[in-house]
Each structure stands twice: as C-alpha cells, then as structure tokens.
Write a protein that holds these residues in place. Structure first.
Motif, PDB file in Angstrom:
ATOM      1  N   PRO A  14       0.833  -1.200   0.000  1.00 54.09           N
ATOM      2  CA  PRO A  14       0.000   0.000   0.000  1.00 54.09           C
ATOM      3  C   PRO A  14       0.870   1.253   0.000  1.00 54.09           C
ATOM      4  O   PRO A  14       1.953   1.262   0.583  1.00 54.09           O
ATOM      5  CB  PRO A  14      -0.786  -0.094   1.312  1.00 54.09           C
ATOM      6  CG  PRO A  14      -0.624  -1.487   1.787  1.00 54.09           C
ATOM      7  CD  PRO A  14       0.620  -2.039   1.182  1.00 54.09           C
ATOM      8  N   ASP A  42      -4.999  -1.630  -6.335  1.00 55.23           N
ATOM      9  CA  ASP A  42      -6.225  -0.865  -6.031  1.00 55.23           C
ATOM     10  C   ASP A  42      -6.544   0.093  -7.178  1.00 55.23           C
ATOM     11  O   ASP A  42      -7.695   0.431  -7.421  1.00 55.23           O
ATOM     12  CB  ASP A  42      -6.043  -0.012  -4.760  1.00 55.23           C
ATOM     13  CG  ASP A  42      -5.740  -0.853  -3.541  1.00 55.23           C
ATOM     14  OD1 ASP A  42      -6.385  -1.915  -3.382  1.00 55.23           O
ATOM     15  OD2 ASP A  42      -4.849  -0.455  -2.757  1.00 55.23           O
ATOM     16  N   ILE A  43      -5.494   0.597  -7.791  1.00 55.35           N
ATOM     17  CA  ILE A  43      -5.630   1.572  -8.882  1.00 55.35           C
ATOM     18  C   ILE A  43      -4.739   1.106 -10.029  1.00 55.35           C
ATOM     19  O   ILE A  43      -3.580   0.756  -9.792  1.00 55.35           O
ATOM     20  CB  ILE A  43      -5.098   2.975  -8.450  1.00 55.35           C
ATOM     21  CG1 ILE A  43      -5.818   3.505  -7.209  1.00 55.35           C
ATOM     22  CG2 ILE A  43      -5.126   3.962  -9.609  1.00 55.35           C
ATOM     23  CD1 ILE A  43      -7.189   4.067  -7.471  1.00 55.35           C
ATOM     24  N   ALA A  62      -9.408  -3.451  -8.747  1.00 51.99           N
ATOM     25  CA  ALA A  62      -8.849  -2.117  -9.009  1.00 51.99           C
ATOM     26  C   ALA A  62      -9.829  -1.189  -9.707  1.00 51.99           C
ATOM     27  O   ALA A  62     -10.686  -1.622 -10.470  1.00 51.99           O
ATOM     28  CB  ALA A  62      -7.592  -2.260  -9.861  1.00 51.99           C
ATOM     29  N   HIS A  88      -2.673   9.028  -5.619  1.00 51.76           N
ATOM     30  CA  HIS A  88      -3.269   7.757  -5.181  1.00 51.76           C
ATOM     31  C   HIS A  88      -2.329   7.024  -4.230  1.00 51.76           C
ATOM     32  O   HIS A  88      -2.779   6.403  -3.261  1.00 51.76           O
ATOM     33  CB  HIS A  88      -3.628   6.887  -6.377  1.00 51.76           C
ATOM     34  CG  HIS A  88      -4.876   7.337  -7.080  1.00 51.76           C
ATOM     35  ND1 HIS A  88      -6.119   7.322  -6.463  1.00 51.76           N
ATOM     36  CD2 HIS A  88      -5.085   7.825  -8.316  1.00 51.76           C
ATOM     37  CE1 HIS A  88      -7.025   7.783  -7.308  1.00 51.76           C
ATOM     38  NE2 HIS A  88      -6.429   8.104  -8.441  1.00 51.76           N
ATOM     39  N   LYS A  93      -3.063   3.925  -1.511  1.00 51.94           N
ATOM     40  CA  LYS A  93      -3.490   2.884  -2.459  1.00 51.94           C
ATOM     41  C   LYS A  93      -2.285   2.112  -3.016  1.00 51.94           C
ATOM     42  O   LYS A  93      -1.157   2.628  -3.058  1.00 51.94           O
ATOM     43  CB  LYS A  93      -4.223   3.534  -3.645  1.00 51.94           C
ATOM     44  CG  LYS A  93      -5.463   4.303  -3.250  1.00 51.94           C
ATOM     45  CD  LYS A  93      -6.617   3.358  -3.038  1.00 51.94           C
ATOM     46  CE  LYS A  93      -7.948   4.064  -3.054  1.00 51.94           C
ATOM     47  NZ  LYS A  93      -8.490   4.252  -1.696  1.00 51.94           N
ATOM     48  N   ARG A  94      -2.583   0.890  -3.459  1.00 53.02           N
ATOM     49  CA  ARG A  94      -1.584   0.115  -4.210  1.00 53.02           C
ATOM     50  C   ARG A  94      -1.748   0.516  -5.672  1.00 53.02           C
ATOM     51  O   ARG A  94      -2.745   0.154  -6.306  1.00 53.02           O
ATOM     52  CB  ARG A  94      -1.856  -1.384  -4.083  1.00 53.02           C
ATOM     53  CG  ARG A  94      -1.745  -1.935  -2.686  1.00 53.02           C
ATOM     54  CD  ARG A  94      -2.125  -3.414  -2.697  1.00 53.02           C
ATOM     55  NE  ARG A  94      -1.546  -4.103  -1.569  1.00 53.02           N
ATOM     56  CZ  ARG A  94      -2.145  -4.214  -0.377  1.00 53.02           C
ATOM     57  NH1 ARG A  94      -3.343  -3.684  -0.179  1.00 53.02           N
ATOM     58  NH2 ARG A  94      -1.545  -4.855   0.598  1.00 53.02           N
ATOM     59  N   VAL A  95      -0.775   1.246  -6.181  1.00 59.14           N
ATOM     60  CA  VAL A  95      -0.911   1.828  -7.524  1.00 59.14           C
ATOM     61  C   VAL A  95      -0.070   1.054  -8.534  1.00 59.14           C
ATOM     62  O   VAL A  95       1.136   0.873  -8.345  1.00 59.14           O
ATOM     63  CB  VAL A  95      -0.459   3.306  -7.539  1.00 59.14           C
ATOM     64  CG1 VAL A  95      -0.612   3.907  -8.931  1.00 59.14           C
ATOM     65  CG2 VAL A  95      -1.248   4.112  -6.517  1.00 59.14           C
TER      66      VAL A  95
END
Ligand code: SAH
Length: 269
Positions: A14, A42-43, A62, A88, A93-95
C-alpha cells in the motif's frame, strides 16, 4: 542495502507505485510478476498499448483509469499522469502504472519513477516484453542472425535523427528497429539513403502486432515510402530495416526457401 528482497517483484505494498511492463498486447506475454501486481492493485493507470481487454479480469479489485495517449490527443497529460500516480499512492493505495511493452523503452517510465522519488514514494519497476523484439518475432523476423546481423539498434521515430546519428547507423550496419516511426518514415528512409545505405535493403513494417489485424508490409529502403502509402500503413507499427527481414517466415513461404535464403549468409564455426 544488498541482497535480494524476500518479497516477490509483483508484490505491491500500500502507498507505493509499481511500474508494470504490459508486453506487446497479448495477455499471454504478461510476466508472472506483472500478473501478480495487477491482481493486488487498487488503482491501475493504463496506456493505449497495454493489454487492456482483459484488465477487468486481471485486476479484479482495481479502479481502472485510462490515461492512454493517442496521436494528436492526450486525454491526460504526462504531468497529470504523474500527479494521479502520486496522489493515489499518498492516499495509501496500491498503484500500478501499466505501460505497453517495457516501461523503460521509450515509455517515459524513467520520468514517472523520478516523479515518485521527488514525492518520497517507493517505486518498483517490473520489466515487460518489449514490442521492439516481440512484434518483429510475431512477423517471423529475428533481429540477429549469425553472419547477417550481430547487433540491433532500437530508435524512436518520434523526432528525426541527426546527420551524425544517421551516419552512425550506416557505419554500424546492424538491424535497425524503429518504434513510433510511421510519421517520420520519409525523413528516416531518405536520410539513410543519403548516408549510403543500400536502396535494396529490406524493410518490414509490422502494424498492430498480436492483434487480429496484425499486418506485415515488406519493401526496400528505396520503395518503402510508396509501398507504405499504397498499403495505407498506420501507427502503431514497428519497422525493421536490415537483411534479417529476408528471414521473415510468412505462412505462404515454403520452408525450403527460407532455409535457402539463410544459407546464403551461413558462417562456419
Ligand atoms: N515501451 C513500449 C514502446 C512505447 S512507444 C515497448 O517497449 O514496446 C510506442 C510504440 O511502440 C508504438 O508507436 C509502436 O511503434 C510500438 N508498439 C508497441 N506495441 C505495438 C504493437 N502491438 N504493434 C505494433 N507496434 C507496437
């Protein structure tokens, strides 16, 4: 710090960014690490040439954001993409930043990594299968072949080459692979001819590699402009300039003919 991380490359913590090379468009050419990173994302900020069709399945948790650039229209500017990535990640978030091919081959990947560093965000890069190699291969063209070409140079057609660069390519005499080269084909082909490359040197243009409409146009350095115009060649395409194009195995060739073409260049160990 030295040594290997015990975590897999596809692990996306994250608040961090992972730049993922999506390969040349076929989902099967995503690496295992890319698939893992997508699964945990997530994104996902994705490009036009990333493997987009299967994204909803590959990244089930995501939010998918299309930041793809098309010639002449930029839905999200480069600065905007970097800002989205950073914002993000800062919100925990996990981008995943999914890019076509390999992130470090003409993909502005290094600028995006720097943007993360500037904002104190940890970033990792997952290499991808670059279209520079895979798209020619999909058309049956090897970039090197003993006795024919022992090097290849990958150039961007985004801006015209300088006279020194053209001369350098002539002197090296290797296979030349051009990405983003459809628009600058006139200046490149004329420049290479002006610097003494053979008018008969084979050229292949492979459009839309790995799609249902993949198409290869084979020509020569002196005829390529006219042939590309007749065929209506369009981006995205990879250009290959060099003798190795003679080795292209197209379905309609007899295998014996291909072997005979290669034999002309055979070297003994
Ligand atoms: N990082 C990418 C290249 C980005 S530049 C990579 O490593 O592949 C974008 C250019 O790549 C396009 O203009 C085109 O020249 C080439 N390209 C990428 N995918 C392609 C595909 N499936 N078919 C043909 N050309 C492709």
């Amino acid at each position: 710090m030295t040594g290997q991380s015990s975590r897999s490359v596809g692990h996306v913590p994250p608040g961090q960014v992972t730049l993922v090379g999506g390969g040349p468009g076929a989902a099967e050419l995503l690496t295992a690490a890319a698939t893992e990173a997508l699964r945990h994302a997530d994104i996902v900020l994705f490009d036009r040439l990333a493997p987009n069709d299967e994204l909803a399945t590959l990244a089930p948790n995501a939010t998918l954001i299309d930041v793809g650039k098309r010639a002449g229209s930029h839905p999200v500017s480069q600065t905007g993409i970097e800002q989205l990535m950073v914002d993000h990640a800062l919100s925990g978030k996990r981008v995943v930043r999914l890019k076509g091919g390999d992130p470090y081959v003409f993909g502005r990947g290094s600028e995006e990594v720097l943007a993360c560093h500037r904002n104190g965000i940890a970033v990792t890069v997952i290499s991808g299968v670059t279209s520079a190699i895979a798209v020619p291969a999909a058309a049956g063209i090897p970039l090197t072949h003993r006795g024919m070409s022992h090097a290849f140079t990958v150039i961007s057609g985004h801006a015209p080459l300088t006279e020194n660069e053209l001369e350098g390519l002539k002197l090296l005499g290797s296979t030349v692979v051009v990405l983003m080269g459809v628009g600058t084909l006139p200046t490149l082909s004329q420049g290479l001819l002006r610097h003494g490359m053979s008018p008969d040197l084979p050229v292949a243009i492979i459009e839309r590699g790995f799609s249902a409409t993949q198409r290869t146009t084979v020509s020569t350095l002196s005829a390529v402009l006219a042939d590309a115009a007749t065929a209506g060649v369009r981006s995205p395409a990879v250009l290959v300039i060099g003798e190795v194009v003679r080795l292209a195995f197209r379905g309609d060739d007899a295998a014996e003919d291909l072997v005979a073409r290669a034999a002309a260049f055979a070297v003994n160990d």
